[in-house]
Design a protein around this motif. Structure first.
Motif, PDB file in Angstrom:
ATOM      1  N   GLN A  58       0.871  -1.183  -0.201  1.00 53.22           N
ATOM      2  CA  GLN A  58       0.094  -0.067  -0.029  1.00 53.22           C
ATOM      3  C   GLN A  58       0.946   0.944   0.013  1.00 53.22           C
ATOM      4  O   GLN A  58       2.040   1.213   0.592  1.00 53.22           O
ATOM      5  CB  GLN A  58      -0.958  -0.199   1.372  1.00 53.22           C
ATOM      6  CG  GLN A  58      -2.108  -0.967   1.415  1.00 53.22           C
ATOM      7  CD  GLN A  58      -3.216  -0.232   0.409  1.00 53.22           C
ATOM      8  OE1 GLN A  58      -3.111   0.851  -0.217  1.00 53.22           O
ATOM      9  NE2 GLN A  58      -4.325  -0.928   0.057  1.00 53.22           N
TER      10      GLN A  58
ATOM     11  N   TYR B 297       5.194   0.382  -8.380  1.00 54.67           N
ATOM     12  CA  TYR B 297       3.909   0.819  -9.046  1.00 54.67           C
ATOM     13  C   TYR B 297       4.055   1.698 -10.213  1.00 54.67           C
ATOM     14  O   TYR B 297       4.981   2.715 -10.452  1.00 54.67           O
ATOM     15  CB  TYR B 297       3.073   1.871  -7.939  1.00 54.67           C
ATOM     16  CG  TYR B 297       2.535   0.939  -6.653  1.00 54.67           C
ATOM     17  CD1 TYR B 297       3.373   0.557  -5.826  1.00 54.67           C
ATOM     18  CD2 TYR B 297       1.348   0.899  -6.599  1.00 54.67           C
ATOM     19  CE1 TYR B 297       2.935   0.048  -4.558  1.00 54.67           C
ATOM     20  CE2 TYR B 297       0.833   0.042  -5.440  1.00 54.67           C
ATOM     21  CZ  TYR B 297       1.520  -0.236  -4.453  1.00 54.67           C
ATOM     22  OH  TYR B 297       0.945  -0.926  -3.497  1.00 54.67           O
TER      23      TYR B 297
ATOM     24  N   ASN C 161      -0.982   2.372  -9.608  1.00 52.22           N
ATOM     25  CA  ASN C 161      -1.335   0.924  -9.937  1.00 52.22           C
ATOM     26  C   ASN C 161      -0.287  -0.144  -9.674  1.00 52.22           C
ATOM     27  O   ASN C 161       0.819   0.031 -10.253  1.00 52.22           O
ATOM     28  CB  ASN C 161      -2.159   0.985 -11.308  1.00 52.22           C
ATOM     29  CG  ASN C 161      -0.990   0.840 -12.474  1.00 52.22           C
ATOM     30  OD1 ASN C 161      -0.579  -0.164 -12.824  1.00 52.22           O
ATOM     31  ND2 ASN C 161      -0.619   1.933 -13.027  1.00 52.22           N
ATOM     32  N   ARG C 162      -0.577  -1.292  -9.133  1.00 49.53           N
ATOM     33  CA  ARG C 162       0.097  -2.244  -8.864  1.00 49.53           C
ATOM     34  C   ARG C 162       0.744  -3.079 -10.002  1.00 49.53           C
ATOM     35  O   ARG C 162       1.326  -3.818 -10.074  1.00 49.53           O
ATOM     36  CB  ARG C 162      -0.531  -3.240  -7.832  1.00 49.53           C
ATOM     37  CG  ARG C 162      -0.499  -2.453  -6.206  1.00 49.53           C
ATOM     38  CD  ARG C 162      -0.835  -3.874  -5.356  1.00 49.53           C
ATOM     39  NE  ARG C 162      -2.271  -4.357  -5.503  1.00 49.53           N
ATOM     40  CZ  ARG C 162      -3.214  -3.894  -4.773  1.00 49.53           C
ATOM     41  NH1 ARG C 162      -2.907  -2.778  -4.075  1.00 49.53           N
ATOM     42  NH2 ARG C 162      -4.450  -4.525  -5.151  1.00 49.53           N
TER      43      ARG C 162
ATOM     44  N   TYR D 116      -6.600   1.727 -11.002  1.00 51.49           N
ATOM     45  CA  TYR D 116      -5.652   2.218 -10.306  1.00 51.49           C
ATOM     46  C   TYR D 116      -6.112   2.173  -8.761  1.00 51.49           C
ATOM     47  O   TYR D 116      -7.263   2.003  -8.339  1.00 51.49           O
ATOM     48  CB  TYR D 116      -5.496   3.647 -10.233  1.00 51.49           C
ATOM     49  CG  TYR D 116      -4.757   4.222 -11.520  1.00 51.49           C
ATOM     50  CD1 TYR D 116      -4.939   3.938 -12.825  1.00 51.49           C
ATOM     51  CD2 TYR D 116      -3.369   4.562 -11.645  1.00 51.49           C
ATOM     52  CE1 TYR D 116      -4.346   4.221 -13.723  1.00 51.49           C
ATOM     53  CE2 TYR D 116      -2.585   4.726 -12.642  1.00 51.49           C
ATOM     54  CZ  TYR D 116      -3.109   4.546 -13.748  1.00 51.49           C
ATOM     55  OH  TYR D 116      -2.234   4.858 -14.699  1.00 51.49           O
ATOM     56  N   ASP D 117      -5.355   1.351  -7.845  1.00 54.73           N
ATOM     57  CA  ASP D 117      -5.487   0.976  -6.542  1.00 54.73           C
ATOM     58  C   ASP D 117      -5.650   2.137  -5.435  1.00 54.73           C
ATOM     59  O   ASP D 117      -6.163   1.761  -4.349  1.00 54.73           O
ATOM     60  CB  ASP D 117      -4.362  -0.069  -6.099  1.00 54.73           C
ATOM     61  CG  ASP D 117      -4.179  -1.069  -7.286  1.00 54.73           C
ATOM     62  OD1 ASP D 117      -3.315  -1.258  -8.067  1.00 54.73           O
ATOM     63  OD2 ASP D 117      -5.225  -1.790  -7.337  1.00 54.73           O
ATOM     64  N   ASN D 118      -4.588   3.149  -5.686  1.00 57.58           N
ATOM     65  CA  ASN D 118      -4.605   4.149  -4.642  1.00 57.58           C
ATOM     66  C   ASN D 118      -4.446   5.555  -5.086  1.00 57.58           C
ATOM     67  O   ASN D 118      -4.089   5.675  -6.167  1.00 57.58           O
ATOM     68  CB  ASN D 118      -3.254   4.014  -3.713  1.00 57.58           C
ATOM     69  CG  ASN D 118      -3.104   2.397  -3.106  1.00 57.58           C
ATOM     70  OD1 ASN D 118      -2.495   1.720  -3.900  1.00 57.58           O
ATOM     71  ND2 ASN D 118      -3.369   2.241  -2.004  1.00 57.58           N
TER      72      ASN D 118
END
Length: 124
Positions: A1, A32, A99-100, A111-113
């Protein structure tokens, strides 16, 4: 994260420049892919630019190509967006995102975060 915090937004005249920064916390920033998106009032969030994990490849929306430059510093864990020749239609809240998958996706759902956003206003 990772956690993302944007800065550098503000009010600028047409034709001016701004440099946005995104400070990233977390140990795995260089794992990322990163991107910038923007959202104007009453409009959907749209892709602006993306950069791969290493920074070797970039991608831009047609509307900003040749005016904006995305870059990253993995040692300092920062993402930047240099914006030149700004237009009124560039007015929006700008978000950085991670994005991982590490690629150059233009799809926000990949996109994750996300950061909290920074306002850019271009006055005519």
């Amino acid at each position: 994260q990772v956690q993302l915090v944007e800065s550098g937004g503000g009010l600028v005249q047409v034709g001016g420049s701004l440099r946005l920064s995104c400070a990233v916390s977390g140990r795995t920033f260089d794992n990322y892919g990163m991107g910038w998106f923007r959202q104007a009032p009453g409009k959907q969030r749209e892709f602006v630019a993306a950069i791969t994990m290493s920074g070797s490849s970039t991608r831009y929306a047609d509307s900003v190509k040749g005016r904006f430059t995305i870059s990253r510093n993995n040692a300092n864990k920062t993402l930047n967006l240099q914006m030149n020749s700004l237009k009124p239609e560039d007015t929006a809240v700008y978000y950085c995102a991670a994005n991982r998958g590490g690629g150059l996706s233009s799809l926000s759902r990949l996109y994750d975060n996300w950061g909290q956003g920074t306002q850019v206003t271009v006055s005519a």
